[in-house]
Each structure stands twice: as C-alpha cells, then as structure tokens.
Design an enzyme around this catalytic site. Sequence first.
Site, PDB file in Angstrom:
ATOM      1  CG  ASP A   9      -1.893   5.263  -7.248  1.00  0.00           C
ATOM      2  OD1 ASP A   9      -1.267   4.937  -8.266  1.00  0.00           O
ATOM      3  OD2 ASP A   9      -2.791   6.119  -7.245  1.00  0.00           O
ATOM      4  CG  ASP A  20       2.209  14.311 -13.665  1.00  0.00           C
ATOM      5  OD1 ASP A  20       2.006  13.423 -14.512  1.00  0.00           O
ATOM      6  OD2 ASP A  20       2.629  14.086 -12.521  1.00  0.00           O
TER       7      ASP A  20
END
EC number: 5.3.1.16
Length: 243
Positions: free
Chosen positions: A131, A9
């Site tokens: 998600d 990330d």
Amino acid sequence: MTQIIPALDLIDGEVVRLVKGDYEQKKVYKYNPLKKFKEYEKAGAKELHLVDLTGAKDPSKRQFALIEKLAKEVSVNLQVGGGIRSKAEARALLDCGVKRVVIGSMAIKDATLCLEILKEFGSEAIVLALDTILKEDYVVAVNAWQEASDKKLMEVLDFYSNKGLKHILCTDISKDGTMQGVNARLYKLIHEIFPHICIQASGGVASLKDLENLKGICSGVIVGKALLDGVFSVEEGIRCLEN
C-alpha cells in the site's frame, strides 16, 4: 491478459466498504457474501478477492469458518488478505482452500518472516500487498494505512523481486474507496522496472476507462465499490479488458 478481480471486504460476515481504510467511514451493503461471489463467478470472473477486516483488527477473530465455506463453494481462485501476521495464519488460510494469501505490513516490519513464508508456501501462493502513498517518493504504508514507513516502494520491490516474489497487490491509498480513478502512471512505472512481476492494481476504479488504462500493464484489477454500486458489471469489465 488483464483480469477483473471482484472484491468483497467483510466485517463480522457483513459486506462493507471503507474509505481509505478508515473503519469509521464504513458503508454496509445488504449482500450475502457467498451469493455475491457466486454471482461474480457466474458472470465470468476467474479470481475473487476477499479482505477479512475483522481478522485484520483482531487475529483471534479471523473469519476462518466463513472463509473456508466461501473457498469451497466457489470454483474459481480465491485470495484472502487482512492483517496476516504469522506463518500459522497463512497456513490456516491455505488449508481452508484459499489459493493465495495476501501479506501486507509484515513485508516491511519483518522481512525475515515474510521471506520464510514465501519460501515455505511458494511464490504462487503469496501476494505481497504494498500500500503506497506519494510523499517526495512513493513510500509503503503499514498498520492498516495508519502510518507511512520510511521504505521506498521501488526499493521494497527490488528486494523481494530478487527473492522470488511473483505477485504484488499495489494500492494507492489516496485513491482507495474514493472512485476518483486509478493511478495508471504508478502501475506503468512498476511494470517498466519489474516486467516479470504480476501486478494487481487496487484503489479508485471508477469506470471502464480505468480498466482500459490498466490493460496490458497489470495482471489483474481489483474492483470493489464500482461493482457493488452498479457502476459497471463484471461482464462489462471482462468485455472491456478483452476488446
């Protein structure tokens, strides 16, 4: 065969980890992203996963130059996500040399646009990031996990699987960045109902046991924090999944 997919990330070029997607709960790692990806590639990873957290927050600041450099410098497949909101963004990432683009909230908020992207770029170039969080049923969260939608996970999967969807990246939000273990039951359920869909599991990988639990169920397991913190190596992960 189930693959290990090392993940980074990035915020403004820095390698970070967020807990449950919270920008306030950020840990910075002093790693060069290109060196780290090359290290993962050398260790045997066949795919790499990158989340552009800068671009997710502000699309005008998407890290295109860095993404293009990473895509060109590694010889394995790179997939990139982080708040992709338009067809132009998806095209720009693919033009950078990215193998797959990860589409998230758009799948819920603008199904028409999402289907256009799937049709234009093809099912091999698009990964749907779903998600999820367990309420009375598994529902899909949107807006960088800030809110739960009223869309049930299995209904969303049913809709898109009938439209040619091939790849999903499913994250159990309650697990992400916590290293509390994966929700193997969730992925097994998806695999049983949609055996033709390639599932990438994400969130909570804490040990080789987690990889073992997902073997044969998922096409890939995204691992970020466990690799960065040295809990196990890419080589160990590959051996675990191959045995």
